[in-house]
Design an enzyme around this catalytic site. Structure first.
Site, short mmCIF file in Angstrom:
data_model
loop_
_atom_site.label_atom_id
_atom_site.label_comp_id
_atom_site.label_asym_id
_atom_site.label_seq_id
_atom_site.Cartn_x
_atom_site.Cartn_y
_atom_site.Cartn_z
N TYR A 159 0.82 -1.21 0.00
CA TYR A 159 0.00 0.00 0.00
C TYR A 159 0.86 1.27 0.00
O TYR A 159 0.31 2.37 0.06
CB TYR A 159 -0.95 -0.01 1.20
N ASP A 239 -1.13 -18.18 5.29
CA ASP A 239 -2.15 -19.05 4.69
C ASP A 239 -2.68 -20.04 5.73
O ASP A 239 -3.88 -20.35 5.77
CB ASP A 239 -1.64 -19.75 3.43
N ASP A 263 -5.65 -6.78 5.47
CA ASP A 263 -6.83 -6.37 4.71
C ASP A 263 -7.67 -7.60 4.39
O ASP A 263 -8.89 -7.63 4.58
CB ASP A 263 -6.34 -5.68 3.42
#
Ligand code: NAP
Length: 509
Positions: A159, A239, A263
């Site tokens: 970001y 994950d 996010d």
């Protein structure tokens, strides 16, 4: 300077629970002076849920001086590329508290996200997203007692928004992780656990693949953890974390993670407790705190008066605690819980048994329920959340060494020809071509694989005499390469305190 923010603490969930409150809470709500708060109504469903939320807050706590400012789509349309006008920035800097509706991000035409701009402008580095089971909502996880907080680093990572088209067909986004940023967010995670009496913090990363970026985040977490011996600190691969969140969400207390991971994980976690319409958030910095729902502007339902304002109302509850209005925060939380429990007046996204109601009707019901107590809201108390700027500052490197240089070249043919020619081009310079990779896979010298090549080649030149080369040598190499090829990017291969500050290609020895 030590800043404090008063956040939620479940008195039943761990050590330190009980009745203590921060000094701010000793004042009763009615004694307090009006607190200035900036309101950004936002885009899409923003104005509808902001209006509904403000009506509830006003009914419970009429001591806020709200001032409305613009940001987002309308501002972009007026031609301001940041989406955040100067007046809005000045007002936020002055008040330090913001209640914000979702802001749309224009897709596909260059403008930056106004959300990201706001977070970066005020260094709101901690995005705190509490996810807990709400009453009256049947989900596959009902009764499991989900009560966790996802703490997302809010200003770095992908970001940072540094992107380049490196060739007409290859785009690059820089993933920036700093030691300073990692230390601030991981420290905040432990302070949050301490303030809320939570026993464990998981750090979720992809350090097994991105050993330098995500690896730095993990390493910093492990160092900071040593200062918080009473809190269990564990690393989990991102994950696996996603999998475990679905299989066993009640096993988490606090999850701290980098921006992009956070996010995604926080939207996943919102799904476990009934959906995006339900999860609040606080963006925390040392001088400004901004409260908003996790969800976006939901353009598909905007303007129809059907959006669920619960997430923003819960965000306003967090804001009220931040400004010390504890009674009002608790009253709204109870009224909201009663409304959800009774299930007569719910918006379409969560209504199961009756006809859904509008956003405004839901808000009316919450106001009508002010003063009622919900049995399913466990008693809570608050400790100050300490934001500690006393960083270790260990990002000063002592010993540097230049091993070589990666030069990125745009070229439309195959690896062998390029490799042999670049080997010749480097002769007579202090460098030799070590290897070429294509999309991260070593392709020269040939590896016997079947990589599908694109026109973007990372060509690694290493210093022949063990390094110590000067910039002039790099410039000479570049000049020679530039005479024959189109190069678009150069990266020095540095070694810090003996450790390689660059990754190896897949298949490189
Ligand atoms: P979104 O706005 O969160 O919406 C996704 C879906 O979730 C909606 O289509 C709607 O589903 C449901 N939903 C979200 N909020 C709801 C609410 N309060 N009540 C009921 N249902 C709700 O995500 P998006 O469509 O990906 O993003 C739309 C825009 O918002 C984009 O421009 C994005 O950049 C921006 N955004 C802003 C923020 C922010 O300001 N912090 C955060 C995320 C996204 P149904 O289809 O089931 O109605």
């Amino acid at each position: 300077m030590i800043s404090t923010i008063n956040m939620l603490k479940d008195s039943g969930s761990g050590p330190g629970g009980g009745d203590e409150r921060s000094p701010m809470s000793m004042e009763t709500d009615t004694e307090r002076e009006a607190t200035p708060v900036v309101v950004l109504p936002g885009d899409g469903i923003g104005p509808e849920i902001v209006a509904a939320t403000l009506r509830v807050v006003e009914a419970a706590y009429p001591h806020i001086d709200w001032t409305y400012f613009e940001a987002g789509a309308e501002v972009f349309r007026k031609g301001l590329a940041s989406g955040v006008p100067r007046e809005t920035i000045d007002a936020i800097a002055k008040t330090g508290v913001v209640l914000k509706g979702p802001l749309e991000t224009p897709v596909g035409y260059g403008e930056k996200s106004a959300n990201v701009t706001l977070r970066k402008l005020f260094e709101l580095y901690g995005n705190l997203r509490p996810v807990r089971e709400l009453p009256g909502l049947r989900t596959p996880y009902s009764g499991r007692g989900i009560d966790l907080v996802i703490l997302r680093e809010n200003v770095e990572d992908l970001y940072a928004g540094i992107e380049h088209m490196q060739t007409p067909g290859v785009a690059q986004c820089l993933k920036l992780i700093s030691r300073k940023g990692s230390e601030k967010i991981t420290r905040l995670a432990f302070e949050l656990a301490r303030a809320e009496g939570r026993g464990s913090v998981h750090c979720a990363t992809k350090a097994n693949i991105m050993k330098l970026t995500e690896g730095l985040f993990k390493k910093t977490f492990e160092e900071v953890a040593e200062e918080y011996e009473e809190i269990s600190a564990r690393h989990i691969v991102i994950d696996n974390c996603a999998h475990r969140l679905v299989m066993n969400p009640e096993s988490f207390d606090v999850i701290v993670t980098s921006n992009m991971n956070g996010d995604i994980l926080s939207d996943l976690a919102a799904g476990l407790v009934g959906g995006l319409g339900l999860v609040p958030s606080a963006n925390i910095g040392e001088r400004v705190a901004m409260f908003e729902a996790v969800h976006g502007s939901a353009p598909d339902i905007a303007g129809r008066g059907v959006a669920n304002p619960t997430a923003l109302m819960l965000s306003a509850v967090m804001m009220l605690r931040h400004i010390g209005a504890f009674e009002a925060a608790e009253n709204i939380e109870h009224a909201l819980f009663v409304t959800l429990e009774e299930g007569r007046c719910l918006t379409a996204d969560i209504m199961r048994s009756h006809s859904p109601v509008t956003t405004d009707r839901f808000s009316d019901e919450v106001i009508a329920n002010l003063g009622r107590r919900s049995a399913s809201l466990r008693p809570r108390t608050y400790d100050a959340l300490v934001l500690r700027p006393d960083l270790n500052g260990a990002d000063v490197s002592i010993d540097r060494h230049l091993d070589g240089v990666d030069i990125f070249i745009e070229w439309g043919a195959e690896a062998e020809t390029l490799g042999h020619r670049l080997t010749d081009v480097a002769r007579g310079t202090p460098f030799k071509l070590e290897m070429i990779s294509n999309r991260g896979m070593k392709v020269f010298p040939a590896n016997g694989g079947q990589t599908d090549m694109v026109d973007h080649w990372r060509c690694r030149f290493v210093a022949v005499n063990g390094g110590g080369v000067e910039d002039d040598s790099i410039l000479e190499l570049l000049r020679r390469i530039g005479a024959e090829y189109r190069w678009m990017h150069v990266e020095k291969l540095q070694r810090f305190d003996g450790g390689a500050g660059y990754s190896r290609a897949q298949g490189e020895g």
